[in-house]
Design an enzyme around this catalytic site. Sequence first.
Site: not given
Length: 370
Positions: A53, A103, A107, A132, A282-283
Amino acid sequence: MKILVTGAKGFIGRNLIAELKNRNQTEIYEFDIDIDFSLLDEYCKEAEFVFHLAGVNRPECIEDFMAGNYGFSATLLDTLKKRDNTCPILLTSSIQAEIVNPYGQSKKACEDLFFSYGQETNANVYIYRLPNVFGKWCRPNYNSVIATFCYNIACGLPIIVNDPGVELSLTYIDDVVEEFICALNGNASIGKDRFCNIPVVHEAKLGEVASLLYSFEASRNDLIIPDMSDALIKKLYTTYLSYIPKDQFRYPLKMNCDKRGSFTEIIRTPDRGQFSVNITKPGIIKGNHWHHTKNEKYIVVSGNGVIRFRSLDNKEVLEYFVSGEKIEVVDIPPGYTHSIENIGNTDLVTLMWCSECYNPERPDTYTLEV
């Protein structure tokens, strides 16, 4: 299995190694630029599979493309040959190998070198021309537009979209890793011209991606979670979240408070309604209304209460006692006026789902005592 990973500290390397460890692959030789180079010989001797890689994306001078990509690749293959190791080897190339630039040419030279190596040694060679790649741990402002946009938007920095109509070919890191592990297991997806395929590639326009990322930023205010049924949106959203600054994971919600308690929206969705938290003192009794079409689900997570229902054409009152001690769902169907009463001594906390996001122009909510 003994696995050598070059470029181990890079974006793809980190994700791959993390998943290999998840799958109980513990004998991993991690090689990167800051590792003692002499270890390469030992790793090449022992490896039973090689993920190559490592590569150069943005060198200081153009000549370093060929030296960093082709040069190191040649050294790696020579070392394997010296050790008579013909284990399978996987190379990450780029779709730019078809483009005439420094590049891409480096490759392409690597690809040719690896194909020749495979013919010479009969080793299984897997070459992937990656589009990408995006996902967590990718370095922003380097060579990934997705990483750069996610980072800048999450940090409140500007982004530059020169041509919104530019078409992007995108693949998600988890899909790449999954395919690489298939190759490790001898099940690579072989395509034409001896290259291997990444099974999932998404096509999108640059402007569309930018708009989506901005909508993710806005979701912390408008609470709208994007459509997770769309695979690309789901992957972009999870990627964006990975770039949120470490001191900004938390964000506030608007609590609508009064003497009865509070009501707080958590999430809104385009097509799956909204989620909220209701706190009842409550209530106190809340509700006493009904809906034509809107429906809800109540889940009491703390406290004790009773949910009452009455059909509009009936005087019979139905009662469902609920408690945080027993988590269960109570459906609120249309055509029934309903209420919830806190019959305990502590706050009654209820998680609520509603089939529609609240629309003040069409609330579909009508007051009526149970």
